[in-house]
Design an enzyme around this catalytic site. Sequence first.
Site, PDB file in Angstrom:
ATOM      1  N   GLY A 189       1.049  -1.402   0.169  1.00 23.96           N
ATOM      2  CA  GLY A 189       0.107  -0.554  -0.093  1.00 23.96           C
ATOM      3  C   GLY A 189       0.459   1.239  -0.499  1.00 23.96           C
ATOM      4  O   GLY A 189       0.214   2.275  -0.122  1.00 23.96           O
ATOM      5  N   LEU A 194      -1.702  22.026   4.333  1.00 22.33           N
ATOM      6  CA  LEU A 194      -3.821  22.711   4.335  1.00 22.33           C
ATOM      7  C   LEU A 194      -4.512  21.753   4.483  1.00 22.33           C
ATOM      8  O   LEU A 194      -5.357  21.691   5.795  1.00 22.33           O
ATOM      9  CB  LEU A 194      -3.667  22.857   2.980  1.00 22.33           C
ATOM     10  CG  LEU A 194      -3.472  24.328   1.899  1.00 22.33           C
ATOM     11  CD1 LEU A 194      -4.137  24.604   0.915  1.00 22.33           C
ATOM     12  CD2 LEU A 194      -4.240  25.271   3.211  1.00 22.33           C
ATOM     13  N   GLU A 195      -4.385  20.732   3.905  1.00 21.57           N
ATOM     14  CA  GLU A 195      -4.887  19.444   5.105  1.00 21.57           C
ATOM     15  C   GLU A 195      -5.375  19.090   5.762  1.00 21.57           C
ATOM     16  O   GLU A 195      -6.045  19.545   6.890  1.00 21.57           O
ATOM     17  CB  GLU A 195      -4.996  18.313   4.086  1.00 21.57           C
ATOM     18  CG  GLU A 195      -5.577  18.202   2.583  1.00 21.57           C
ATOM     19  CD  GLU A 195      -5.410  16.975   1.778  1.00 21.57           C
ATOM     20  OE1 GLU A 195      -5.926  16.633   0.663  1.00 21.57           O
ATOM     21  OE2 GLU A 195      -4.838  15.710   2.440  1.00 21.57           O
ATOM     22  N   GLU A 229       5.788  29.658   5.991  1.00 22.45           N
ATOM     23  CA  GLU A 229       5.922  29.146   4.317  1.00 22.45           C
ATOM     24  C   GLU A 229       7.344  29.788   4.300  1.00 22.45           C
ATOM     25  O   GLU A 229       7.171  31.490   4.400  1.00 22.45           O
ATOM     26  CB  GLU A 229       4.482  29.754   3.933  1.00 22.45           C
ATOM     27  CG  GLU A 229       4.651  29.727   2.240  1.00 22.45           C
ATOM     28  CD  GLU A 229       4.786  28.201   1.568  1.00 22.45           C
ATOM     29  OE1 GLU A 229       4.305  27.737   2.268  1.00 22.45           O
ATOM     30  OE2 GLU A 229       6.791  27.896   1.407  1.00 22.45           O
ATOM     31  N   MET A 267       4.490  14.651  -7.808  1.00 24.56           N
ATOM     32  CA  MET A 267       4.634  13.618  -6.634  1.00 24.56           C
ATOM     33  C   MET A 267       2.659  13.167  -6.083  1.00 24.56           C
ATOM     34  O   MET A 267       2.600  13.806  -5.240  1.00 24.56           O
ATOM     35  CB  MET A 267       5.290  13.823  -5.724  1.00 24.56           C
ATOM     36  CG  MET A 267       6.822  13.366  -6.040  1.00 24.56           C
ATOM     37  SD  MET A 267       7.787  14.709  -5.386  1.00 24.56           S
ATOM     38  CE  MET A 267       7.921  13.180  -4.099  1.00 24.56           C
ATOM     39  N   HIS A 309      -1.542   8.353  -7.569  1.00 20.91           N
ATOM     40  CA  HIS A 309      -2.228   8.398  -9.182  1.00 20.91           C
ATOM     41  C   HIS A 309      -1.580   8.324 -10.585  1.00 20.91           C
ATOM     42  O   HIS A 309      -1.814   8.291 -11.289  1.00 20.91           O
ATOM     43  CB  HIS A 309      -4.084   9.270  -9.644  1.00 20.91           C
ATOM     44  CG  HIS A 309      -3.925  10.758  -9.146  1.00 20.91           C
ATOM     45  ND1 HIS A 309      -3.826  11.223  -7.832  1.00 20.91           N
ATOM     46  CD2 HIS A 309      -3.672  11.517 -10.001  1.00 20.91           C
ATOM     47  CE1 HIS A 309      -4.365  12.605  -8.344  1.00 20.91           C
ATOM     48  NE2 HIS A 309      -4.001  12.577  -8.906  1.00 20.91           N
ATOM     49  N   HIS A 335     -29.376  18.619 -14.576  1.00 20.37           N
ATOM     50  CA  HIS A 335     -29.423  19.572 -13.680  1.00 20.37           C
ATOM     51  C   HIS A 335     -30.161  19.768 -12.532  1.00 20.37           C
ATOM     52  O   HIS A 335     -31.708  17.813 -12.794  1.00 20.37           O
ATOM     53  CB  HIS A 335     -30.620  20.850 -14.846  1.00 20.37           C
ATOM     54  CG  HIS A 335     -31.016  21.932 -13.603  1.00 20.37           C
ATOM     55  ND1 HIS A 335     -29.946  22.352 -13.527  1.00 20.37           N
ATOM     56  CD2 HIS A 335     -31.841  22.245 -13.025  1.00 20.37           C
ATOM     57  CE1 HIS A 335     -30.354  23.739 -12.566  1.00 20.37           C
ATOM     58  NE2 HIS A 335     -31.513  23.428 -12.015  1.00 20.37           N
TER      59      HIS A 335
END
Lengths: 585, 479
Positions: free
Chosen positions: A137, A283-284, A300, A425, A428, A555
């Site tokens: 994994g 951010l996550e 940053e 990086m 997927h 819609h």
Amino acid sequence: MHCSAAFSQAATSATAVPTISGSRHVGALHSSSSSSSCTLLIPSKPINLRFCGLRREAFGFSPSAFTRCSNSQRVRLPSRRRFKGSNVSASLGDNGIPKSFDYDLIIIGAGVGGHGAALHAVEKGLKTAIIEGDVVGGTCVNRGCVPSKALLAVSGRMRELQSEHHMKALGLQVHAAGYDRQGVADHANNLATKIRNNLTNSMKALGVDILTGVGTILGPQKVKFGTDNIVTAKDIIIATGSVPFVPKGIEVDGKTVITSDHALKLEFVPDWIAIVGSGYIGLEFSDVYTALGSEVTFIEALDQLMPGFDPEIGKLAQRVLINPRKIDYHTGVFATKITPAKDGKPVTIELIDAKTKEPKDTLEVDAALIATGRAPFTNGLGLENINVVTQRGFVPVDERMRVIDANGNLVPHLYCIGDANGKMMLAHAASAQGISVVEQVTGRDHVLNHLSIPAACFTHPEISMVGLTEPQAREKAEKEGFEVSVVKTSFKANTKALAENEGEGLAKLIYRPDNGEILGVHIFGLHAADLIHEASNAIALGTRIQDIKFAVHAHPTLSEVLDELFKAAKVKDHASNPVSEPVAV
Amino acid sequence: MATLSPFLSKTPLSNTPTISFSSSISTPLKWKSITSFSPSGSSSSRSRRRIFIVQSKIREIFMPALSSTMTEGKIVSWIKSEGDVLSKGESVVVVESDKADMDVETFYDGILAAIVVPEGESAPVGAAIGILAETEAEVAQAKAKAASAGAAAPASHPVTSTPVPAVSPPEPKKVAESAPSGPRKTVATPYAKKLLKQHKVDINSVVGTGPFGRITPEDVEKAAGIAPSKSVAPSAAPAALPKPAPAAAPAAPLLPGSTVVPFTTMQAAVSKNMIESLSVPTFRVGYPIITDALDALYEKVKPKGVTMTALLAKAAAMALVQHPVVNASCKDGKSFTNNANINIAVAVAINGGLITPVLQDADKLDLYLLSQKWKELVEKARSKQLQPHEYNSGTFTLSNLGMFGVDRFDAILPPGQGAIMAVGASKPTVVADADGFFGVKSKMLVNVTADHRIIYGADLATFLQTFSKIVENPESLTL
């Protein structure tokens, strides 16, 4: 999970016909790709069930991350080609050069990239093995995208439940939403375990041999795994991935100074956490921590938060994801020294100006998360045996993922995909690169268009993008002498978004008005990560705006945001579809 | 779920190029009356992005308020440069608010003489960000003006980054530990910093009670005198880090047997308001009022649920209608703020605290509605459910200690208001009337404390005269 019952049936029937071989049969199923087709086939053609599973696995992982693997099956077919180390050495030729190979393809690293490559290889009829020195994994499933999605699922709900204003506007009353840290942590851990098992089983079910141990390249087409098992293969793919990058001066103790590896275990929720790096990982995590009650300070190095995002999207995202939350930030600074909390002292972070290198500030916080990116993991890979020198740690490759040695020559039969080559990086992307390599080794030349690979940041709301940012597009246009246009639309104009009371968001299309080519799409808003695929598919297939604008969207759905973009784009009249109306040159 | 038709009501998509937000958020934000920044009332009919103030022929371009919550704005970019000729309606500058980026247009023709706040910097709402000259000849003059404005500008920069000496001596042990790391600085958490800015609280006036002496959001809220918002992490996870017990303030030595009980939020708010009141120059005027008629009226209306508080509030409100200056307040020491509504705050003691529920528009409501409203407010105050606007919107305060037999007292003026009335008990008193006849009448002493910056002696005296007339002829109260 509606499929699982059907699949346990499938497993039984499939074992009854163990001689099915050759994945060429799969072709019959290619046209039907929805998961419901699995159920439809069960009663009449038990024989095909295996391939149904194969098909879903092979494609479930390719373009769109890992959400789908939670649906994967529990097919447990006996693995017919069990590998025994001793047998293999016997098959080597006398002079050490293998005449026939143990495998057609060996993949070093069973992360998402390796997994995607393995499934596609089986589909292409290759005898495939995958070597894993840690857990199946890889980063994504065990210490990355997968468990973080579990935490973000919690944070999204917490955020919603805590937003009295939002709830009230919907007419809902919720009092005192709370959470149990261990419960949240367990959810993330259970998800990782489940996905890991799914991945393992899907490979076993297809007959991919999983070889346990650290893989080392001994020479061309020859790999050692574990202590002394040697195997040969016609082609080898390096897919060893990456580890969190920790700049020097930072002491990671795993408790108060942590990387994403530790943070995903959610062992404690600090009152105040500094996050070094404001890319998508940072951010996550800021989304998770603030939803769970922490205050966050971003550090940053660049002058702006969220470097790498389209500036306009970054700006709006900052207004929604940073400014109204319990977050402050220091930009243009490096954290030169971070000391974990000990002896009753808090975590201290020394900041210097990124340009002048002058000391700037010292922060005292309860915890620090290092999210400064990831470094390729190639330790013990034996690259020296084939004269390959890494560049900043990355394995150098050409556009077909073929490994380049120290003299600039291609190393035959050796490929490198995923984080280890550093091209893009993303899990997927690794998988797509792996599939591309398999295409090549099975005789079809294939070059992956990285500009068609979407990326997403799963904050609330989400951010997603594909292709070029506006500055990149303008720079390219300048160089190549074409015109660039931009259209934007707001989620406030989308019925479904308003029904959800989530009108905050922006979608932006960057295109060439002269021929209708889509250069980039950036979305910030509800379910942006799911919405981007219409655009990424269009880029991948070369669909032009003048064609896609006639495609119909249900819609009311969020996907009308993209419909709106395509319709708003102004493509010059003379531009035509190059496929349907060939133009004489 | 009949959602298949694409022709169902679709929101009109307003992605029109005319919207001048540079981020093109389609729904235009409401333009708050920017004209309120203009001291010259003449421009009050102009709304929208007209931000200039007529001031001879050199005009200042002000930072507009682009949203109701905007306190400062950042200059994203100047579309025009110094020396450019502007014509009415042209976009001059892009301003970033807390909500969006917006183009700001000029309302006048002229020349952009000087840019006071350069790109990338912020300025508070209402501050001059550029100077507009009407003619070439005035450019030099305008530049001089810009230079003086520029000199003042740095003062508006955030002060949080400047290291400040610790206000409270940290625990002695910690000083020893952290001595090598240089002078201790005040540490505030990210949210605390946001609240400091939002409530305009000086960081030096806040004592940090968080871990390592840091200033927490609760500390700021306490200092700002507002009820702490409920904790965001409700069933907060068991913290892995042991939290040091809040350190007792090493103040003057305690007498044996005495205990220190920290203020509740309400008490802290009272304390803060009281300290703040010291900066206001107040004076007091007393007035005797005969209450026989009022008492008689009270007996009559009491069965209908009318309270003495409502009667007095109504009387005060009616008097304020005639003396609006007493209902005004002085917010900045430079101007009168004339309040459009007459909102009577009434001080209420509530176990261990003090709160002032507000009877809004007391002049407009009739006595019965007012009494009913009052009952609700008291009920809410008891259950601690008063909403902020129900206790901080007062324009005049009433404090009554008469029920305890107090015959006279004076009250401290709450910040933000012009006057407060202290009402003593009504007591039978021997009085001589104009004809020299003695009689026993009920007499009540009221004493008003007022802000002398805006309310002068005669204002208060005439107000009290009106008030006493209303109380002595109370029929009008029931109308």
